[in-house]
Design a protein around this motif. Structure first.
Motif, PDB file in Angstrom:
ATOM      1  N   THR A 170       0.850  -1.197   0.000  1.00  0.00           N
ATOM      2  CA  THR A 170       0.000   0.000   0.000  1.00  0.00           C
ATOM      3  C   THR A 170       0.884   1.245   0.000  1.00  0.00           C
ATOM      4  O   THR A 170       2.098   1.166   0.269  1.00  0.00           O
ATOM      5  CB  THR A 170      -0.901   0.024   1.238  1.00  0.00           C
ATOM      6  N   GLY A 171       0.278   2.392  -0.269  1.00  0.00           N
ATOM      7  CA  GLY A 171       1.039   3.632  -0.290  1.00  0.00           C
ATOM      8  C   GLY A 171       1.815   3.863   0.986  1.00  0.00           C
ATOM      9  O   GLY A 171       2.989   4.257   0.964  1.00  0.00           O
ATOM     10  N   ALA A 172       1.172   3.624   2.134  1.00  0.00           N
ATOM     11  CA  ALA A 172       1.828   3.846   3.425  1.00  0.00           C
ATOM     12  C   ALA A 172       2.994   2.883   3.620  1.00  0.00           C
ATOM     13  O   ALA A 172       4.083   3.281   4.055  1.00  0.00           O
ATOM     14  CB  ALA A 172       0.818   3.689   4.560  1.00  0.00           C
ATOM     15  N   ARG A 173       2.774   1.612   3.308  1.00  0.00           N
ATOM     16  CA  ARG A 173       3.820   0.619   3.488  1.00  0.00           C
ATOM     17  C   ARG A 173       5.012   0.881   2.561  1.00  0.00           C
ATOM     18  O   ARG A 173       6.171   0.691   2.939  1.00  0.00           O
ATOM     19  CB  ARG A 173       3.262  -0.779   3.226  1.00  0.00           C
ATOM     20  N   ALA A 174       4.727   1.297   1.336  1.00  0.00           N
ATOM     21  CA  ALA A 174       5.805   1.595   0.391  1.00  0.00           C
ATOM     22  C   ALA A 174       6.638   2.776   0.881  1.00  0.00           C
ATOM     23  O   ALA A 174       7.875   2.748   0.831  1.00  0.00           O
ATOM     24  CB  ALA A 174       5.227   1.884  -0.994  1.00  0.00           C
ATOM     25  N   TRP A 175       5.958   3.829   1.359  1.00  0.00           N
ATOM     26  CA  TRP A 175       6.683   4.997   1.867  1.00  0.00           C
ATOM     27  C   TRP A 175       7.566   4.592   3.044  1.00  0.00           C
ATOM     28  O   TRP A 175       8.731   4.990   3.124  1.00  0.00           O
ATOM     29  CB  TRP A 175       5.708   6.092   2.275  1.00  0.00           C
ATOM     30  N   GLN A 176       7.032   3.811   3.961  1.00  0.00           N
ATOM     31  CA  GLN A 176       7.803   3.399   5.126  1.00  0.00           C
ATOM     32  C   GLN A 176       9.007   2.552   4.718  1.00  0.00           C
ATOM     33  O   GLN A 176      10.095   2.680   5.305  1.00  0.00           O
ATOM     34  CB  GLN A 176       6.914   2.626   6.098  1.00  0.00           C
ATOM     35  N   ALA A 177       8.852   1.694   3.718  1.00  0.00           N
ATOM     36  CA  ALA A 177       9.958   0.860   3.260  1.00  0.00           C
ATOM     37  C   ALA A 177      11.057   1.709   2.624  1.00  0.00           C
ATOM     38  O   ALA A 177      12.253   1.457   2.827  1.00  0.00           O
ATOM     39  CB  ALA A 177       9.454  -0.187   2.268  1.00  0.00           C
ATOM     40  N   VAL A 178      10.648   2.708   1.856  1.00  0.00           N
ATOM     41  CA  VAL A 178      11.630   3.614   1.254  1.00  0.00           C
ATOM     42  C   VAL A 178      12.397   4.358   2.336  1.00  0.00           C
ATOM     43  O   VAL A 178      13.631   4.457   2.305  1.00  0.00           O
ATOM     44  CB  VAL A 178      10.932   4.611   0.306  1.00  0.00           C
ATOM     45  N   ARG A 179      11.684   4.869   3.311  1.00  0.00           N
ATOM     46  CA  ARG A 179      12.317   5.639   4.384  1.00  0.00           C
ATOM     47  C   ARG A 179      13.210   4.757   5.265  1.00  0.00           C
ATOM     48  O   ARG A 179      14.212   5.222   5.802  1.00  0.00           O
ATOM     49  CB  ARG A 179      11.243   6.317   5.225  1.00  0.00           C
ATOM     50  N   ALA A 180      12.842   3.481   5.402  1.00  0.00           N
ATOM     51  CA  ALA A 180      13.640   2.567   6.218  1.00  0.00           C
ATOM     52  C   ALA A 180      14.872   2.053   5.470  1.00  0.00           C
ATOM     53  O   ALA A 180      15.747   1.417   6.064  1.00  0.00           O
ATOM     54  CB  ALA A 180      12.786   1.389   6.675  1.00  0.00           C
ATOM     55  N   GLY A 181      14.915   2.328   4.167  1.00  0.00           N
ATOM     56  CA  GLY A 181      16.041   1.879   3.364  1.00  0.00           C
ATOM     57  C   GLY A 181      15.932   0.446   2.891  1.00  0.00           C
ATOM     58  O   GLY A 181      16.889  -0.116   2.352  1.00  0.00           O
TER      59      GLY A 181
END
Length: 290
Positions: A170-181
Motif C-alpha cells: 500500500t502507499g503507506a507501506r511503500a513509503w515506510q519501506a523507502v524511508r527505512a532503506g
C-alpha cells in the motif's frame, strides 16, 4: 459511514441495473471485466494501440461516465465480449473502481487501495490500484485486472481474490519501506514510462489515504505537499516528517470511511480541495475532482 455505501465516484447513477449485470464473485468479475475493459498499457504493448475515440477513457473520473461510454459503444449486457474498437481503454484505476462498486452494490464492504505490485515487471514495484473487500471479518486484497488473459500474460498463479500482502505494498507501506532503506525508490514507480522515486511514493501515499476516506481520484492526481514533490521530482527535506506521520497513521487505517476521513483531515494539506494538480498529456494542470 460503511464502505458498502457508494462514493460520488463509484456511484453508477441511473445505470445501477446495468452494473448489476456483472458478477460479484471476484474471479468471475475479473473474467467479465476482460470483456469490456483493457489497460491502455496492454493495448500499446500488444501493438494495437488505443482507438482515437477512446483516447480520453482513462480520464473518466466516475463510474457513471465509464458505464455511459461502454454502453454507448455497445449496449449489450456488460458480460458480453466487446470488439476491440468498442472496449473501454483505461488503467488499473478503472478496474478497481468498477470492482469496488460492484461489490458495494452486492452488500460487501469494499474500498480502493493504491500502492505498488511486484508481479508486472521483474525487480520493479509498479504503481497499481486494487480492490480491498471484507470477508469473514478480515480485509482481503482482490486484483480485478487479473482476469484469465492477464494472469496468463504475467504468469500469475496466486489467488487474485486473496492477493498476498507481500506482492502488493500500500502507499503507506511503500513509503515506510523507502524511508527505512529496505526499498530502493528507483525500483518504485511506473516502469512502462520510466519514472520512479520517493516523490512517486509520496503521491501514492496520499492517493491511497484519500481512497480510504471515500475520495477516489485518478492515478495522476496530486495535491498538498505531494504536488510540490511532483513538480520538483523529489520530496523536500522539510516535508519528510509530515509524510512519515501520514504513513504511520495509515499503515493500519480505520475500518470505517468516516473515521478515515477524520484521520486524514487531521493532517493539514492531506485532503484534496475542489481541484488537484493532474498530469494531463505530460503537462501538470489544475483539474476539478468531479
Amino acid at each position: 459511514m460503511s464502505h458498502i455505501v457508494q462514493t460520488a465516484w463509484s456511484n453508477p447513477g441511473g445505470l445501477s441495473r446495468r452494473l448489476a449485470e456483472l458478477p460479484s464473485e471476484p474471479h468471475a468479475l475479473a473474467t467479465a471485466l476482460e470483456n469490456i475493459l483493457i489497460h491502455v498499457g496492454i493495448a500499446h504493448a500488444e501493438g494495437t494501440g488505443v482507438p482515437e475515440r477512446a483516447r480520453n477513457d482513462a480520464s473518466a473520473r466516475t463510474l457513471a461516465r465509464l458505464l455511459e461510454t461502454a454502453l454507448a459503444r455497445d449496449p449489450r449486457p456488460l458480460t458480453e465480449r466487446r470488439a476491440p474498437a468498442d472496449l473501454l481503454y483505461g488503467t488499473c484505476h478503472d478496474f478497481a473502481l468498477v470492482a469496488t462498486a460492484v461489490l458495494r452494490m452486492a452488500g460487501v464492504e469494499a474500498r480502493i487501495r493504491v500502492g505498488f505490485a511486484d508481479y508486472f515487471s521483474p525487480g520493479f514495484w509498479d504503481d497499481h490500484w486494487v480492490c480491498e473487500y471484507r470477508r469473514g471479518g478480515d480485509w482481503k486484497l482482490f486484483d480485478p485486472e487479473l482476469g484469465p488473459r492477464m494472469r496468463n500474460r504475467f504468469g500469475v498463479t496466486f489467488n487474485i481474490a486473496d492477493l498476498p500482502r507481500r506482492r502488493f505494498l500500500t502507499g503507506a507501506r511503500a513509503w515506510q519501506a523507502v524511508r527505512a532503506g529496505t526499498l530502493d525508490p528507483a525500483t518504485l514507480g511506473a516502469s512502462a514510462i520510466g519514472i520512479s522515486g520517493d516523490w512517486f511514493a509520496a503521491g501514492s501515499l496520499l492517493r491511497d489515504a484519500a481512497c480510504l476516506a471515500g475520495i477516489e481520484l485518478l492515478p495522476w492526481d496530486t495535491w498538498g505537499p505531494a504536488a510540490e514533490a511532483v513538480r520538483r521530482r523529489e520530496v523536500a527535506e522539510a516535508d519528510l516528517p509530515w509524510f512519515d506521520s501520514v504513513a504511520a497513521a495509515f499503515a493500519h487505517p480505520p475500518s470505517t470511511r468516516a473515521a478515515t476521513y477524520a484521520l486524514l483531515s487531521s493532517f493539514p494539506g492531506a485532503l484534496p480541495g475542489n481541484s488537484v494538480l493532474s498530469v494531463v498529456d505530460g503537462a501538470p494542470a489544475d483539474q476539478p475532482i468531479l
